[in-house]
Write a protein that holds these residues in place. Structure first.
Motif, PDB file in Angstrom:
ATOM      1  N   GLY A 234      38.271  43.898  31.102  1.00  0.00           N
ATOM      2  CA  GLY A 234      38.356  42.906  32.169  1.00  0.00           C
ATOM      3  C   GLY A 234      39.758  42.343  32.277  1.00  0.00           C
ATOM      4  N   ARG A 235      39.849  41.231  33.006  1.00  0.00           N
ATOM      5  CA  ARG A 235      41.146  40.582  33.208  1.00  0.00           C
ATOM      6  C   ARG A 235      41.767  40.179  31.870  1.00  0.00           C
ATOM      7  N   GLY A 236      40.898  39.966  30.867  1.00  0.00           N
ATOM      8  CA  GLY A 236      41.379  39.599  29.536  1.00  0.00           C
ATOM      9  C   GLY A 236      42.316  40.626  28.928  1.00  0.00           C
ATOM     10  N   ARG A 261      36.160  44.131  38.526  1.00  0.00           N
ATOM     11  CA  ARG A 261      36.901  44.078  39.789  1.00  0.00           C
ATOM     12  C   ARG A 261      38.205  43.307  39.608  1.00  0.00           C
ATOM     13  N   ALA A 262      38.183  42.268  38.775  1.00  0.00           N
ATOM     14  CA  ALA A 262      39.411  41.492  38.568  1.00  0.00           C
ATOM     15  C   ALA A 262      40.499  42.395  37.964  1.00  0.00           C
ATOM     16  N   ALA A 263      40.113  43.274  37.046  1.00  0.00           N
ATOM     17  CA  ALA A 263      41.092  44.189  36.436  1.00  0.00           C
ATOM     18  C   ALA A 263      41.602  45.193  37.465  1.00  0.00           C
ATOM     19  N   GLY A 276      29.971  47.528  38.786  1.00  0.00           N
ATOM     20  CA  GLY A 276      29.402  46.297  39.337  1.00  0.00           C
ATOM     21  C   GLY A 276      28.768  46.492  40.687  1.00  0.00           C
ATOM     22  N   GLN A 277      28.459  45.379  41.287  1.00  0.00           N
ATOM     23  CA  GLN A 277      27.761  45.372  42.572  1.00  0.00           C
ATOM     24  C   GLN A 277      28.488  46.203  43.616  1.00  0.00           C
ATOM     25  N   THR A 278      29.820  46.099  43.651  1.00  0.00           N
ATOM     26  CA  THR A 278      30.585  46.867  44.633  1.00  0.00           C
ATOM     27  C   THR A 278      31.332  48.014  43.965  1.00  0.00           C
ATOM     28  N   GLY A 279      30.914  48.350  42.748  1.00  0.00           N
ATOM     29  CA  GLY A 279      31.510  49.491  42.044  1.00  0.00           C
ATOM     30  C   GLY A 279      30.409  50.439  41.616  1.00  0.00           C
ATOM     31  N   LYS A 280      30.576  51.026  40.428  1.00  0.00           N
ATOM     32  CA  LYS A 280      29.565  51.975  39.955  1.00  0.00           C
ATOM     33  C   LYS A 280      28.457  51.250  39.201  1.00  0.00           C
ATOM     34  N   VAL A 292      35.737  40.510  29.319  1.00  0.00           N
ATOM     35  CA  VAL A 292      34.952  40.476  30.565  1.00  0.00           C
ATOM     36  C   VAL A 292      34.130  39.191  30.536  1.00  0.00           C
ATOM     37  N   SER A 293      34.227  38.365  31.592  1.00  0.00           N
ATOM     38  CA  SER A 293      33.501  37.082  31.549  1.00  0.00           C
ATOM     39  C   SER A 293      31.999  37.261  31.749  1.00  0.00           C
ATOM     40  N   GLY A 294      31.617  38.279  32.550  1.00  0.00           N
ATOM     41  CA  GLY A 294      30.190  38.493  32.785  1.00  0.00           C
ATOM     42  C   GLY A 294      29.726  37.855  34.076  1.00  0.00           C
ATOM     43  N   VAL A 311      33.057  41.436  23.620  1.00  0.00           N
ATOM     44  CA  VAL A 311      34.117  40.780  22.849  1.00  0.00           C
ATOM     45  C   VAL A 311      34.829  39.833  23.800  1.00  0.00           C
ATOM     46  N   ASN A 312      34.773  38.544  23.471  1.00  0.00           N
ATOM     47  CA  ASN A 312      35.398  37.547  24.352  1.00  0.00           C
ATOM     48  C   ASN A 312      35.785  36.350  23.494  1.00  0.00           C
ATOM     49  N   LYS A 313      36.928  35.755  23.779  1.00  0.00           N
ATOM     50  CA  LYS A 313      37.354  34.626  22.940  1.00  0.00           C
ATOM     51  C   LYS A 313      36.637  33.329  23.324  1.00  0.00           C
ATOM     52  N   ASP A 316      31.325  30.600  25.368  1.00  0.00           N
ATOM     53  CA  ASP A 316      30.412  30.268  26.466  1.00  0.00           C
ATOM     54  C   ASP A 316      30.446  31.296  27.600  1.00  0.00           C
ATOM     55  N   ALA A 317      31.176  32.377  27.432  1.00  0.00           N
ATOM     56  CA  ALA A 317      31.264  33.371  28.517  1.00  0.00           C
ATOM     57  C   ALA A 317      29.866  33.924  28.807  1.00  0.00           C
ATOM     58  N   PRO A 318      29.489  34.023  30.097  1.00  0.00           N
ATOM     59  CA  PRO A 318      28.124  34.469  30.449  1.00  0.00           C
ATOM     60  C   PRO A 318      27.781  35.878  29.949  1.00  0.00           C
ATOM     61  N   ALA A 329      36.068  36.477  19.620  1.00  0.00           N
ATOM     62  CA  ALA A 329      37.341  36.781  18.944  1.00  0.00           C
ATOM     63  C   ALA A 329      38.368  37.226  19.969  1.00  0.00           C
ATOM     64  N   ASP A 330      39.587  37.333  19.502  1.00  0.00           N
ATOM     65  CA  ASP A 330      40.642  37.896  20.346  1.00  0.00           C
ATOM     66  C   ASP A 330      40.415  39.406  20.449  1.00  0.00           C
ATOM     67  N   LEU A 331      40.313  39.886  21.680  1.00  0.00           N
ATOM     68  CA  LEU A 331      39.979  41.298  21.867  1.00  0.00           C
ATOM     69  C   LEU A 331      41.028  42.228  21.281  1.00  0.00           C
TER      70      LEU A 331
HETATM   71  P1  FAD Z   1      37.518  36.822  34.381  1.00  0.00           P
HETATM   72  O1  FAD Z   1      36.313  36.237  34.993  1.00  0.00           O
HETATM   73  O2  FAD Z   1      38.821  36.179  34.634  1.00  0.00           O
HETATM   74  O3  FAD Z   1      37.244  36.892  32.817  1.00  0.00           O
HETATM   75  C1  FAD Z   1      38.204  37.266  31.862  1.00  0.00           C
HETATM   76  C2  FAD Z   1      37.570  37.004  30.504  1.00  0.00           C
HETATM   77  O4  FAD Z   1      38.446  37.477  29.493  1.00  0.00           O
HETATM   78  C3  FAD Z   1      37.336  35.523  30.218  1.00  0.00           C
HETATM   79  O5  FAD Z   1      35.974  35.319  29.902  1.00  0.00           O
HETATM   80  C4  FAD Z   1      38.232  35.204  29.031  1.00  0.00           C
HETATM   81  O6  FAD Z   1      37.636  34.307  28.126  1.00  0.00           O
HETATM   82  C5  FAD Z   1      38.395  36.561  28.402  1.00  0.00           C
HETATM   83  N1  FAD Z   1      39.634  36.732  27.654  1.00  0.00           N
HETATM   84  C6  FAD Z   1      40.909  36.494  28.078  1.00  0.00           C
HETATM   85  N2  FAD Z   1      41.801  36.813  27.118  1.00  0.00           N
HETATM   86  C7  FAD Z   1      41.080  37.270  26.068  1.00  0.00           C
HETATM   87  C8  FAD Z   1      41.419  37.737  24.776  1.00  0.00           C
HETATM   88  N3  FAD Z   1      42.699  37.849  24.381  1.00  0.00           N
HETATM   89  N4  FAD Z   1      40.424  38.090  23.940  1.00  0.00           N
HETATM   90  C9  FAD Z   1      39.117  38.003  24.298  1.00  0.00           C
HETATM   91  N5  FAD Z   1      38.726  37.558  25.527  1.00  0.00           N
HETATM   92  C10 FAD Z   1      39.702  37.208  26.395  1.00  0.00           C
HETATM   93  N6  FAD Z   1      33.284  42.082  39.753  1.00  0.00           N
HETATM   94  C11 FAD Z   1      33.052  43.214  39.080  1.00  0.00           C
HETATM   95  O7  FAD Z   1      33.390  43.342  37.894  1.00  0.00           O
HETATM   96  N7  FAD Z   1      32.432  44.266  39.695  1.00  0.00           N
HETATM   97  C12 FAD Z   1      32.023  44.220  40.992  1.00  0.00           C
HETATM   98  O8  FAD Z   1      31.482  45.207  41.497  1.00  0.00           O
HETATM   99  C13 FAD Z   1      32.242  43.004  41.715  1.00  0.00           C
HETATM  100  N8  FAD Z   1      31.831  42.896  42.989  1.00  0.00           N
HETATM  101  C14 FAD Z   1      32.011  41.698  43.625  1.00  0.00           C
HETATM  102  C15 FAD Z   1      31.500  41.535  44.921  1.00  0.00           C
HETATM  103  C16 FAD Z   1      31.645  40.324  45.562  1.00  0.00           C
HETATM  104  C17 FAD Z   1      31.073  40.184  46.948  1.00  0.00           C
HETATM  105  C18 FAD Z   1      32.327  39.269  44.927  1.00  0.00           C
HETATM  106  C19 FAD Z   1      32.475  37.944  45.626  1.00  0.00           C
HETATM  107  C20 FAD Z   1      32.840  39.406  43.670  1.00  0.00           C
HETATM  108  C21 FAD Z   1      32.696  40.624  42.994  1.00  0.00           C
HETATM  109  N9  FAD Z   1      33.193  40.804  41.723  1.00  0.00           N
HETATM  110  C22 FAD Z   1      32.912  41.962  41.055  1.00  0.00           C
HETATM  111  C23 FAD Z   1      34.097  39.812  41.076  1.00  0.00           C
HETATM  112  C24 FAD Z   1      33.391  38.916  40.099  1.00  0.00           C
HETATM  113  O9  FAD Z   1      32.851  37.788  40.759  1.00  0.00           O
HETATM  114  C25 FAD Z   1      34.374  38.412  39.009  1.00  0.00           C
HETATM  115  O10 FAD Z   1      35.462  37.778  39.641  1.00  0.00           O
HETATM  116  C26 FAD Z   1      34.927  39.505  38.108  1.00  0.00           C
HETATM  117  O11 FAD Z   1      33.879  40.298  37.607  1.00  0.00           O
HETATM  118  C27 FAD Z   1      35.662  38.855  36.936  1.00  0.00           C
HETATM  119  O12 FAD Z   1      36.281  39.846  36.176  1.00  0.00           O
HETATM  120  P2  FAD Z   1      36.716  39.574  34.687  1.00  0.00           P
HETATM  121  O13 FAD Z   1      35.502  39.270  33.881  1.00  0.00           O
HETATM  122  O14 FAD Z   1      37.576  40.697  34.259  1.00  0.00           O
HETATM  123  O15 FAD Z   1      37.694  38.331  34.808  1.00  0.00           O
END
Ligand code: FAD
Length: 345
Positions: A234-236, A261-263, A276-280, A292-294, A311-313, A316-318, A329-331
């Protein structure tokens, strides 16, 4: 359909065929029917054991004919393989394929048409349904009666049971992760392979799109949609460079790499990796999520995985609500340790 055994049984055979007969749109690659289409066959079996199934393949060249042979013995219910041999179907362009589906349906009078919810299936089915003036049922995850289906709604948070009450054909796309392809390859029975009449190709325009090219990466890794292990970032992960760590882990585990999607939006990886919903939609034996926040839209694509490791630091991540094993932990530390301790494949 002119395929009855003859004599007085002809009318009976035809009406029986119309009652439960399914056209399955099969995708193929490298001379084999794709696993997602074998899942569509499993869905056809779920409609009824008496179902007469025709598999439709399109394309050109030796790979098509090899795939047709594979299709002919792919399932005991397959009663015929229909081959549309033309360059018009060599690429997944929805317009010519929708015309093909319309033409084959109008000749065959099938009660059901099934495609997988792949990018191709999702593009094709609604267009073909519009041409046939019926309403498709999409993303079916279970079949309780020939016209009663379960499909997820609200990004997978609720399951909806729907009854199709429209005219034939009942057209549906199925989630391949919900229908396991049967192991029972039909070794004794080989269905006949028939060429589709393509005279409709000369009747007019086949649409507004044209195939330009395909850029794909050569990889030894399994296909994301069918892999038994998926490691997702994920974005992490913070950068494209850091995704290379995940690729190394995937290498060791024989896994496919996925992403949120954020990544993808941040440009770390191409969007074909989005889960995900708009991916695979994936449902591997093991799903490992790093940073990945979930979000609900991500969970929609992976919550049916058998074992989920997160794995998430942030405790409370969903993602931890769906995880079987959670590591707060730190990923980067966890990845480092895994890469050191896991043997090379
Ligand atoms: P974030 O929510 O930013 O989470 C990053 C996580 O990384 C955080 O929980 C943080 O605690 C953790 N982290 C950061 N640094 C570290 C570290 N060093 N060690 C451990 N943990 C760390 N999303 C999808 O994934 N797939 C889809 O198909 C999809 N379709 C969507 C469709 C619509 C209509 C909409 C509105 C949104 C959609 N999204 C989709 C986006 C979705 O809502 C989220 O924004 C996205 O999933 C968040 O991605 P993320 O978990 O990578 O990022």
């Amino acid at each position: 359909r002119g395929r009855a055994t003859g004599g007085g049984s002809r009318f009976f055979a035809q009406s029986l065929h119309r009652f439960v007969s399914t056209l399955v749109v099969a995708e193929h690659e490298g001379g084999f029917v794709k696993p997602s289409s074998l899942s569509a066959l499993a869905a056809a079996e779920a409609i009824g054991k008496e179902n007469r199934v025709s598999l439709l393949l399109g394309g050109s060249g030796p790979a098509l004919h090899k795939a047709a042979e594979h299709a002919a013995s792919s399932h005991p219910l397959v009663s015929e393989v229909l081959v549309a041999d033309s360059d018009a179907f060599a690429h997944p362009l929805a317009e010519p394929w929708a015309e093909l589906l319309r033409s084959v349906q109008q000749r065959g009078g099938y009660s059901h048409v099934i495609a997988s919810s792949t990018s191709f299936g999702k593009n094709l089915l609604p267009r073909a349904a519009a041409l046939l003036d019926v309403s498709p049922v999409t993303d079916v995850t279970s079949i309780s009666e020939p016209r009663v289906f379960v499909r997820p709604i609200y990004a997978g948070n609720a399951l909806c049971t729907v009854r199709y009450t429209g005219e034939d054909p009942c057209m549906m796309s199925i989630r391949s992760t919900s229908f396991s392809p049967t192991d029972a390859m039909s070794e004794t029975k080989v269905a006949p392979i028939t060429q589709v009449d393509l005279s409709f190709l000369s009747e007019g325009s086949l649409g507004k799109s044209a195939w330009v090219n395909l850029k794909s990466q050569d990889t030894e890794r399994p296909d994301l949609a069918n892999a038994s292990v998926v490691v997702t970032g994920g974005r992490g992960l913070k950068s494209a460079d850091n995704f290379k760590l995940l690729e190394q882990l995937a290498e060791k585990l024989g896994a496919a790499v996925g992403a949120t999607r954020a990544a993808v939006d941040a440009g770390f990886v191409p969007n074909e990796l989005q889960v995900g919903q708009t991916g695979k939609i994936v449902a591997p034996e093991l799903y490992m999520a790093f940073g990945v926040s979930g979000a609900i839209q991500h969970l929609a694509g992976m919550r049916d995985s058998k074992v989920i490791v997160a794995v998430n630091k942030d405790a409370d991540a969903p993602i931890f609500q769906v995880a079987d094993y959670g590591i707060v932990a730190d990923l980067f530390e966890v990845l480092d340790e895994l890469l050191k301790k896991l043997p090379d494949k």
